[in-house]
Design a protein around this motif. Sequence first.
Motif, PDB file in Angstrom:
ATOM      1  N   SER A  87      -2.811 -37.905  86.462  1.00  0.00           N
ATOM      2  CA  SER A  87      -1.740 -38.701  87.239  1.00  0.00           C
ATOM      3  C   SER A  87      -0.783 -39.473  87.564  1.00  0.00           C
ATOM      4  CB  SER A  87      -1.741 -40.305  85.498  1.00  0.00           C
ATOM      5  OG  SER A  87      -1.124 -39.654  84.349  1.00  0.00           O
ATOM      6  N   PHE A  88       0.044 -38.543  87.459  1.00  0.00           N
ATOM      7  CA  PHE A  88       1.494 -38.808  88.193  1.00  0.00           C
ATOM      8  C   PHE A  88       1.170 -37.405  89.362  1.00  0.00           C
ATOM      9  CE2 PHE A  88       3.003 -40.238  84.743  1.00  0.00           C
ATOM     10  CZ  PHE A  88       3.243 -40.758  85.192  1.00  0.00           C
ATOM     11  N   ARG A  89      -0.216 -36.764  90.116  1.00  0.00           N
ATOM     12  CA  ARG A  89      -0.640 -36.141  90.571  1.00  0.00           C
ATOM     13  C   ARG A  89       0.273 -34.371  91.333  1.00  0.00           C
ATOM     14  NH1 ARG A  89      -2.314 -40.302  94.926  1.00  0.00           N
ATOM     15  NH2 ARG A  89      -4.261 -40.965  93.548  1.00  0.00           N
ATOM     16  N   ILE A  90       0.391 -34.255  89.828  1.00  0.00           N
ATOM     17  CA  ILE A  90       1.547 -33.231  89.975  1.00  0.00           C
ATOM     18  C   ILE A  90       1.091 -31.846  90.630  1.00  0.00           C
ATOM     19  CG2 ILE A  90       3.748 -31.438  88.473  1.00  0.00           C
ATOM     20  CD1 ILE A  90       4.041 -34.101  87.677  1.00  0.00           C
ATOM     21  N   PHE A  91       0.434 -31.302  90.597  1.00  0.00           N
ATOM     22  CA  PHE A  91      -0.204 -29.595  91.669  1.00  0.00           C
ATOM     23  C   PHE A  91      -1.283 -30.283  92.545  1.00  0.00           C
ATOM     24  CE2 PHE A  91       0.992 -28.130  87.081  1.00  0.00           C
ATOM     25  CZ  PHE A  91       1.888 -27.814  87.769  1.00  0.00           C
ATOM     26  N   GLU A  92      -1.158 -30.978  92.644  1.00  0.00           N
ATOM     27  CA  GLU A  92      -2.113 -31.866  94.082  1.00  0.00           C
ATOM     28  C   GLU A  92      -2.106 -31.124  95.217  1.00  0.00           C
ATOM     29  OE1 GLU A  92      -4.481 -36.059  94.480  1.00  0.00           O
ATOM     30  OE2 GLU A  92      -2.163 -36.051  96.020  1.00  0.00           O
ATOM     31  N   GLY A  93      -2.305 -30.540  96.453  1.00  0.00           N
ATOM     32  CA  GLY A  93      -2.712 -29.646  97.211  1.00  0.00           C
ATOM     33  C   GLY A  93      -1.798 -28.364  96.657  1.00  0.00           C
ATOM     34  N   SER A  94      -1.095 -28.224  95.649  1.00  0.00           N
ATOM     35  CA  SER A  94      -0.257 -26.544  95.492  1.00  0.00           C
ATOM     36  C   SER A  94      -1.462 -25.530  95.337  1.00  0.00           C
ATOM     37  CB  SER A  94       0.644 -26.715  94.065  1.00  0.00           C
ATOM     38  OG  SER A  94       1.466 -28.061  94.172  1.00  0.00           O
ATOM     39  N   LYS A  95      -0.687 -23.902  96.084  1.00  0.00           N
ATOM     40  CA  LYS A  95      -1.677 -22.792  96.018  1.00  0.00           C
ATOM     41  C   LYS A  95      -1.070 -22.040  95.224  1.00  0.00           C
ATOM     42  CE  LYS A  95      -5.021 -23.926 100.134  1.00  0.00           C
ATOM     43  NZ  LYS A  95      -3.737 -25.417 100.106  1.00  0.00           N
ATOM     44  N   ARG A  96       0.803 -22.265  95.708  1.00  0.00           N
ATOM     45  CA  ARG A  96       1.119 -21.270  94.774  1.00  0.00           C
ATOM     46  C   ARG A  96       2.695 -21.684  94.691  1.00  0.00           C
ATOM     47  NH1 ARG A  96       2.257 -15.301  94.518  1.00  0.00           N
ATOM     48  NH2 ARG A  96       4.836 -14.807  95.312  1.00  0.00           N
ATOM     49  N   VAL A  97       2.725 -22.483  92.983  1.00  0.00           N
ATOM     50  CA  VAL A  97       3.635 -22.796  92.072  1.00  0.00           C
ATOM     51  C   VAL A  97       4.628 -21.836  91.679  1.00  0.00           C
ATOM     52  CG1 VAL A  97       4.300 -24.327  89.872  1.00  0.00           C
ATOM     53  CG2 VAL A  97       2.231 -24.591  91.757  1.00  0.00           C
ATOM     54  N   ALA A  98       6.146 -22.134  92.055  1.00  0.00           N
ATOM     55  CA  ALA A  98       7.294 -21.329  91.853  1.00  0.00           C
ATOM     56  C   ALA A  98       7.511 -22.618  90.255  1.00  0.00           C
ATOM     57  CB  ALA A  98       8.737 -21.153  92.089  1.00  0.00           C
ATOM     58  N   VAL A  99       8.304 -21.584  89.035  1.00  0.00           N
ATOM     59  CA  VAL A  99       8.311 -22.469  88.343  1.00  0.00           C
ATOM     60  C   VAL A  99       9.908 -21.090  87.554  1.00  0.00           C
ATOM     61  CG1 VAL A  99       7.843 -22.509  85.524  1.00  0.00           C
ATOM     62  CG2 VAL A  99       6.322 -22.081  87.385  1.00  0.00           C
ATOM     63  N   ALA A 100      10.825 -22.379  87.530  1.00  0.00           N
ATOM     64  CA  ALA A 100      11.745 -22.281  87.411  1.00  0.00           C
ATOM     65  C   ALA A 100      12.552 -21.916  85.886  1.00  0.00           C
ATOM     66  CB  ALA A 100      12.470 -22.978  87.896  1.00  0.00           C
ATOM     67  N   VAL A 101      12.546 -20.684  85.736  1.00  0.00           N
ATOM     68  CA  VAL A 101      11.964 -20.626  84.585  1.00  0.00           C
ATOM     69  C   VAL A 101      14.016 -19.916  83.629  1.00  0.00           C
ATOM     70  CG1 VAL A 101      11.722 -19.068  81.981  1.00  0.00           C
ATOM     71  CG2 VAL A 101      10.264 -19.635  84.228  1.00  0.00           C
ATOM     72  N   SER A 102      14.279 -20.831  82.894  1.00  0.00           N
ATOM     73  CA  SER A 102      16.060 -20.307  82.398  1.00  0.00           C
ATOM     74  C   SER A 102      15.691 -19.381  80.703  1.00  0.00           C
ATOM     75  CB  SER A 102      17.197 -22.011  82.282  1.00  0.00           C
ATOM     76  OG  SER A 102      16.121 -22.108  81.161  1.00  0.00           O
ATOM     77  N   GLY A 103      14.564 -19.335  80.484  1.00  0.00           N
ATOM     78  CA  GLY A 103      13.956 -18.528  79.263  1.00  0.00           C
ATOM     79  C   GLY A 103      15.328 -19.545  78.042  1.00  0.00           C
ATOM     80  N   GLY A 104      14.783 -21.217  78.590  1.00  0.00           N
ATOM     81  CA  GLY A 104      14.996 -22.080  77.221  1.00  0.00           C
ATOM     82  C   GLY A 104      13.888 -22.510  76.835  1.00  0.00           C
ATOM     83  N   LYS A 105      13.520 -23.254  75.600  1.00  0.00           N
ATOM     84  CA  LYS A 105      12.534 -23.851  75.014  1.00  0.00           C
ATOM     85  C   LYS A 105      11.610 -24.752  75.914  1.00  0.00           C
ATOM     86  CE  LYS A 105      14.741 -27.875  73.847  1.00  0.00           C
ATOM     87  NZ  LYS A 105      14.871 -28.174  74.675  1.00  0.00           N
ATOM     88  N   ASP A 106      12.223 -25.532  77.177  1.00  0.00           N
ATOM     89  CA  ASP A 106      11.516 -26.272  78.465  1.00  0.00           C
ATOM     90  C   ASP A 106      10.855 -25.500  79.115  1.00  0.00           C
ATOM     91  OD1 ASP A 106      12.702 -28.683  77.170  1.00  0.00           O
ATOM     92  OD2 ASP A 106      14.085 -28.410  77.943  1.00  0.00           O
ATOM     93  N   SER A 107      11.498 -24.880  79.974  1.00  0.00           N
ATOM     94  CA  SER A 107      11.085 -24.053  80.992  1.00  0.00           C
ATOM     95  C   SER A 107      10.080 -22.814  80.643  1.00  0.00           C
ATOM     96  CB  SER A 107      12.843 -23.630  82.069  1.00  0.00           C
ATOM     97  OG  SER A 107      12.868 -22.547  80.656  1.00  0.00           O
ATOM     98  N   VAL A 108      10.618 -22.346  79.245  1.00  0.00           N
ATOM     99  CA  VAL A 108       9.173 -21.088  78.650  1.00  0.00           C
ATOM    100  C   VAL A 108       8.250 -21.758  78.750  1.00  0.00           C
ATOM    101  CG1 VAL A 108       8.879 -19.773  76.327  1.00  0.00           C
ATOM    102  CG2 VAL A 108      11.661 -19.338  77.792  1.00  0.00           C
ATOM    103  N   SER A 109       8.486 -22.874  77.937  1.00  0.00           N
ATOM    104  CA  SER A 109       6.590 -23.645  77.776  1.00  0.00           C
ATOM    105  C   SER A 109       6.514 -24.561  78.709  1.00  0.00           C
ATOM    106  CB  SER A 109       6.723 -25.259  76.642  1.00  0.00           C
ATOM    107  OG  SER A 109       7.770 -24.915  75.687  1.00  0.00           O
ATOM    108  N   LEU A 110       7.049 -24.231  79.951  1.00  0.00           N
ATOM    109  CA  LEU A 110       6.098 -24.688  81.682  1.00  0.00           C
ATOM    110  C   LEU A 110       5.307 -23.644  82.384  1.00  0.00           C
ATOM    111  CD1 LEU A 110       5.882 -27.191  83.415  1.00  0.00           C
ATOM    112  CD2 LEU A 110       8.369 -26.022  84.383  1.00  0.00           C
ATOM    113  N   LEU A 111       6.486 -22.438  81.284  1.00  0.00           N
ATOM    114  CA  LEU A 111       5.954 -21.355  82.702  1.00  0.00           C
ATOM    115  C   LEU A 111       3.963 -21.571  81.932  1.00  0.00           C
ATOM    116  CD1 LEU A 111       6.396 -19.021  84.132  1.00  0.00           C
ATOM    117  CD2 LEU A 111       6.782 -17.942  81.888  1.00  0.00           C
TER     118      LEU A 111
END
Length: 331
Positions: A46-70
């Motif tokens: 609904s928020f078109r987060i990855f619309e048009g994305s071909k290569r997504v970099a995920v910023a990972v700090s090692g915390g629960k949020d960024s690890v889950s996001l990865l």
Amino acid sequence: MAKNNGLKCSICGKEAVRYIPYANIALCRDHYVEWFEKRFFKHVDSFRIFEGSKRVAVAVSGGKDSVSLLHLTKMASEKYGFEVLGITIDLGIDRGTAYSKKSVEVALSNYKKLGVDYVIIPLKEKHGFSIDDSKRYVNRPVCSTCGLVKRYLLNEVAEEHGADTLATGHNLDDMAQYVLSAYVHGNLEYVLRNGPVIPARPGYPVKKVKPLFLTPEEEILHYALIKGFDFIYDPCPYSSEFNRVSKEKLGLIIKKIEKEYPGFTLGLVQTFEKEVKPKMHYTKETQEITKCKICGRPTTPGRDICSFCAVKMKIYESLHRSDGLKKAHNG
Ligand code: AMP
Ligand code: FES
Ligand code: ZN
Ligand code: ZN
């Protein structure tokens, strides 16, 4: 954290591991994971987060949020067909806790488990200073210096490695703090620009996204625990200093209101995004960009040197002055 109190899953009747007050449902382990992931994809669509994305970099700090996001972004990459690249900055935070060392180890273990490409950026090796150095030599709150260093490096590295999208693990609680603090301090333009999707613009060719912006922090923690992800539990050793920052105090107040008034936090951010934002008129940022005289990256219009280079210079000057003093003392 999980409040089951003998509750049964609203879907299958098995023992519930979590009650979601604002949705008035109880869920067992499997249905919690299913519900959580379904909501992630609903927000992404609904928020078109990855619309048009071909290569997504995920910023990972090692915390629960960024690890889950990865992990969730890897799932999304299989559905939508984009590439994933993990980025971790070794900030050089130690203070007797080896925080950054652990953060890099945890990020690496997740990258390897998922088989995704990754880059680790050692701040001290690449730029000659660490966040611990900045604490000693820069006269501003350490988390503010750390924030600007992360923003600068994440943008630069995502761009250098051919990503068109940069995803960060900001959650609902983070966003609620931004929104409320913007009302309180009259800085609405900042939140207007910092929504779930910040499109690419002159000087910043990488789109920035926050796929977890409507997901409460506690629910992410519960998801990460059920899934058995490897993540760092300990907060950054500078986090106790956050309490002096009004934004963090607001965070605690928001948590108290949420307890009394379930759904307050979600309502605050969602209403802002869906109802308030579209009705607001604000001065769009100028399309002109000024380039930093030192590094060539974009800087605030009217400034010759970007904040990152300014901090770096300040630390270099102080380090050399203290080297000189040490030499004078020893010699
Ligand atoms: P914070 O600024 O600590 O609230 O973190 C917000 C988001 O920034 C995290 O969810 C990550 O996506 C990203 N982030 C924070 N620290 C790092 C780091 N050392 N390396 C890469 N990304 C980071
Ligand atoms: Fe930046 Fe703690 S992670 S100051
Ligand atoms: Zn169930
Ligand atoms: Zn610069």
